[in-house]
Design an enzyme around this catalytic site. Structure first.
Site, PDB file in Angstrom:
ATOM      1  N   TYR A 117      45.402  39.545  29.834  1.00 10.16           N
ATOM      2  CA  TYR A 117      44.794  40.843  30.059  1.00 10.16           C
ATOM      3  C   TYR A 117      43.422  40.619  30.666  1.00 10.16           C
ATOM      4  O   TYR A 117      42.564  39.984  30.053  1.00 10.16           O
ATOM      5  CB  TYR A 117      44.651  41.634  28.762  1.00 10.16           C
ATOM      6  N   TRP A 119      40.758  41.096  34.553  1.00 11.59           N
ATOM      7  CA  TRP A 119      40.624  41.160  36.011  1.00 11.59           C
ATOM      8  C   TRP A 119      40.516  39.733  36.533  1.00 11.59           C
ATOM      9  O   TRP A 119      39.442  39.271  36.890  1.00 11.59           O
ATOM     10  CB  TRP A 119      39.385  41.939  36.383  1.00 11.59           C
TER      11      TRP A 119
END
Length: 775
Positions: A117, A119
């Site tokens: 999880y 970016w």
């Protein structure tokens, strides 16, 4: 012509640096994209010595895990405290393959959690989440997560009410329309431009600041409904309505009551485009609970005066009004309610679908909203099919690890937590974004094995058993694209990775070979082959949208392809307003659901069938405020994306003596004899962190603020030395509907720190040589 690269916060132009040393990273100079009107400063210093020192250079295995593995029972004991043994890639890949196979054989694939999880990369091939999920699907599947920490409650509630969040984000009214038509812009939670520095997949041109400024030039009046006065910073003048945190739903109810009491609600719109208004109105008028939601009622909860509420309601009904809500409002207990109530308030005004009117959810959390570009599906790596059905709402990871076999309510279902024995994490830092980090640290000891891919020695890497060094976007070729940013970027490798760092693809290819699934994972392709295939597939798909791309070699040579904007501007839900039968919404009724029979049928005490005010456990109007009288806001940082590049000089420049600042009002500081720059302890029953005081009149009394993103740095008592506020936040679900993150419902107190210890977040772990017996 410059070489291009990209990150979530913007496109880079890369050139050769003058006077650099012989190491490849220092020989390049990074500049923002020259076509960006408001570029971000994040990431321009990512090849500095300070950042490169934090890189994971070789595969490393936790010594205690190696020792316990010899007994046949790998253990998580001492994660975060242990030394590491650096090993070769052959050894690291073998250990990973053996451990994955052991867990599969012993417990099944339901015992593997595929974390990833975060970016991780703007590149669409070297996207850690896609890579690890493809790999885990090749070996029989994994337990996954749904939703996001950023928008967990919104993602679940909005499809019941009006449309999925992805649909709404893609359809937000464009900035040019608002500049021409919006007379009043009411921002619940502000529109901070620091949040809009980013877009998943990479910003092309930053639009939020220029968009707001164009509205101001066009005469738009701005109202900032917020506990702080610096989060609508792109415009010079905005009316500030101070509000207690977590009480926006009550304020909106007071506004709604005023509209209906004066007959200013749009009955025709409510009858034609909505369902359930009579049920909601009965609640609003107090017919169902005996409490009319008058401005006076709302004032006692919110701290906003009743005359101010009446004046704002009058201004809304007399103007072309756009209502915007920050995502932070739904990261709280009952976080579904402000989103649902915002839609209800906009429906009562009757301006949804009109140019410059309606609602946004919201403008500013990312650069995407208000874009003039089409929502085009970008290049992607096929992930295959996951045979494992189990999943969790993403913010319930600690619950899952601590309570195998336990159950949790989610969106009308009852989920059972699997018994996780192995966590495989690639891309992301749970010791940044999760709440109540002491609880997570305890839960993190439960799995038998934790494998992490990471470029830097973050808190998560230090708490892994096997750490695999990953290269960064500058050290590999990729294709950059965000769904609505209007650019396609040839992300070219401009530096060599330090040490033995590899791409996620190359790492997983090695492990796949050891597990006998290399052909399934790679399909016989190198990374360069995948880039060509993904580009060619994309080119074929986009032909259906009348977009002709050059062939791959021409694209790679050019470096950047500008995509066409929409031929007409967007009024969100304008087509629905023009013909609600032809353009039915994807709700059970096809209309905006102000009362949802489906949600009501779930029978949830903490999320009934219409927008409702429900006081959170921790808020300034509750009994706990007698013990902890300050409401802590934990917002997004200005100088990094979440915790990415916290080790960089640009991030450090926003700290005070190496610690995250805590903003507090002059009154709250004076009451505690705190002055600017003082190191303070921020504490509650869950934990404590050190921060540096900033006394600022932008804060309303009773409210303090610490940005998230400081690398977790606990001392022996669990007190964080660096200023990570998630040692203080609550690890509970927003409600039984969404189980979203509820970090913004958090009370604390602050006191001067005595003999504060130094920050050690950026100290590297201890490495020990293999004594010849462990491997």
């Amino acid at each position: 012509m410059p070489l291009y690269n990209a990150a979530h916060w913007g496109i880079y132009e890369i050139s050769e640096a003058s006077g650099g040393s012989q190491d490849s990273a220092s020989r390049i100079a990074i500049a923002p994209f020259s076509g960006d009107p408001a570029p971000s400063g994040i990431g321009l210093d990512q090849v500095t010595e300070t950042v490169m020192r934090q890189r994971v250079r070789r595969p490393a295995v936790r010594r205690g895990w190696l020792e316990s593995r010899k007994t046949g029972h790998p253990s998580g004991r001492r994660r975060g405290e242990d030394s590491f043994v650096e090993v070769s890639w052959d050894v690291a890949a073998r250990l990973c393959a053996e451990e994955l196979q052991r867990v599969r054989d012993t417990y099944g694939n339901r015992a593997i959690f595929g974390g990833s999880y975060g970016w991780a990369s703007a590149g669409r091939f070297h996207h850690a989440q896609s890579q690890i999920h493809r790999f885990l699907n090749c070996i029989g599947g994994y337990v996954r997560h749904t939703e996001s920490y950023s928008l967990g409650a919104g993602h679940v509630v909005m499809p019941h009410v009006v449309a999925p969040m992805a649909t709404l984000i893609a359809q937000h009214t464009t900035w040019d329309v608002m500049a021409e038509h919006t007379q009043l812009f009411v921002a619940f939670g502000g529109v901070p431009t620091k949040n809009a520095q980013v877009s998943p997949g990479g910003v092309g041109r930053h639009r939020v600041g220029p968009g707001l400024q164009a509205m101001a030039r066009g005469g738009t009046r701005f109202v900032n409904v917020s506990p702080v006065n610096d989060n609508l910073d792109a415009v010079e003048t905005a009316d500030w309505i101070r509000i207690r945190p977590n009480t926006d739903t009550a304020l909106m109810l007071g506004l709604a009551w005023q509209l209906q009491a004066e007959g200013r609600h749009d009955r025709a719109f409510l009858d034609t485009y909505c369902t359930g208004y009579p049920t909601f109105e009965a609640y609003l008028r107090g017919e169902t609970d005996g409490v009319a939601k008058t401005p006076e009622w709302a004032s006692t909860i919110t701290g906003v005066s009743a005359p101010t509420i009446r004046q704002l309601a009058d201004a809304m009904s007399a103007s072309r009004t756009m209502l915007s809500v920050a995502w932070s409002l739904q990261r709280a207990e009952s976080g579904e309610q402000p989103f649902w109530m915002l839609v209800t308030l906009a429906a009562m005004l009757g301006q949804i679908g009109l140019p410059g009117g309606g609602f946004g959810v919201g403008y500013g959390p990312a650069n995407t909203m208000g874009t003039p570009f089409h929502a085009l599906p970008g290049p992607s790596l096929p992930q295959g099919t996951n045979p494992v059905a189990d999943f969790i709402p993403v913010a319930r990871i600690a619950d899952m690890l601590l309570n195998p076999g336990g159950t949790v309510s989610y969106n009308g279902r009852r989920l059972t937590y699997p018994d996780i024995r192995l966590v495989y994490w690639a891309g992301g830092n749970p010791f940044h974004h999760h709440q109540d980090l002491s609880r997570l640290a305890a839960a993190w000891q439960k799995p038998e094995t934790v494998i992490v891919h990471e470029p830097y020695w973050t808190a998560t890497a230090k708490r892994a058993d096997i750490v695999l060094p990953v290269n960064t976007t500058l050290e590999r070729n990729d294709i950059g694209n965000a769904k609505q940013e209007g650019v396609l970027v040839a992300m070219k490798q401009v530096a060599q990775a330090p040490g033995l760092a590899l791409s996620d693809y190359d790492i997983l290819s090695k492990i796949a070979a050891g597990m006998g699934v290399a052909d399934a994972f790679t399909e016989g392709r190198r990374a360069e082959d995948w880039l060509r295939r993904m580009y060619d597939d994309l080119s074929e798909r986009w032909k259906g949208d009348d977009i002709e791309l050059p062939d791959f070699d021409a694209f790679w040579e050019r470096g950047l392809v500008e995509l066409p904007a929409r031929t007409r501007s967007i009024d969100m839900l304008g087509d629905f307003r023009n013909d609600p039968d032809l353009h039915r919404l994807d709700t059970p009724s096809g209309r905006i659901e102000l009362f949802s029979e489906q949600i009501a049928s779930f029978g949830l005490a903490d999320c009934p069938g219409h927008p409702t005010w429900m006081p959170p456990t921790e808020w300034l109007g509750g009994p706990l405020a007698d013990t902890y009288p300050l409401h802590l806001l934990t917002d997004q940082p200005a100088r990094k994306l979440h915790s990415q590049l916290d080790c960089a000089p640009y991030s450090a420049a926003g700290k005070i003596a190496g610690r995250e600042p805590i903003y507090m009002s002059p009154q709250d500081a004076a009451d505690r004899r705190i002055e600017d720059g003082d190191v303070v302890e921020v504490f509650n029953a869950r934990g404590c962190c050190l921060a540096a005081a900033v006394v600022a009149d932008v804060m309303m009394p009773g409210v303090v603020r610490i940005a998230t993103g400081a690398w977790y740095d606990p001392d022996e008592t669990g007190r964080d030395k660096h200023g990570n506020p998630n040692v203080l936040t609550r690890d509970v679900g927003a409600s039984s509907l969404s189980q979203g993150c509820a970090a913004q419902s958090c009370l604390v107190d602050v006191r001067l720190a005595v003999d504060p210890p130094p920050v050690t977040a950026f100290e590297l772990p201890v490495f020990q040589a293999d004594d010849g017996d462990m491997l």
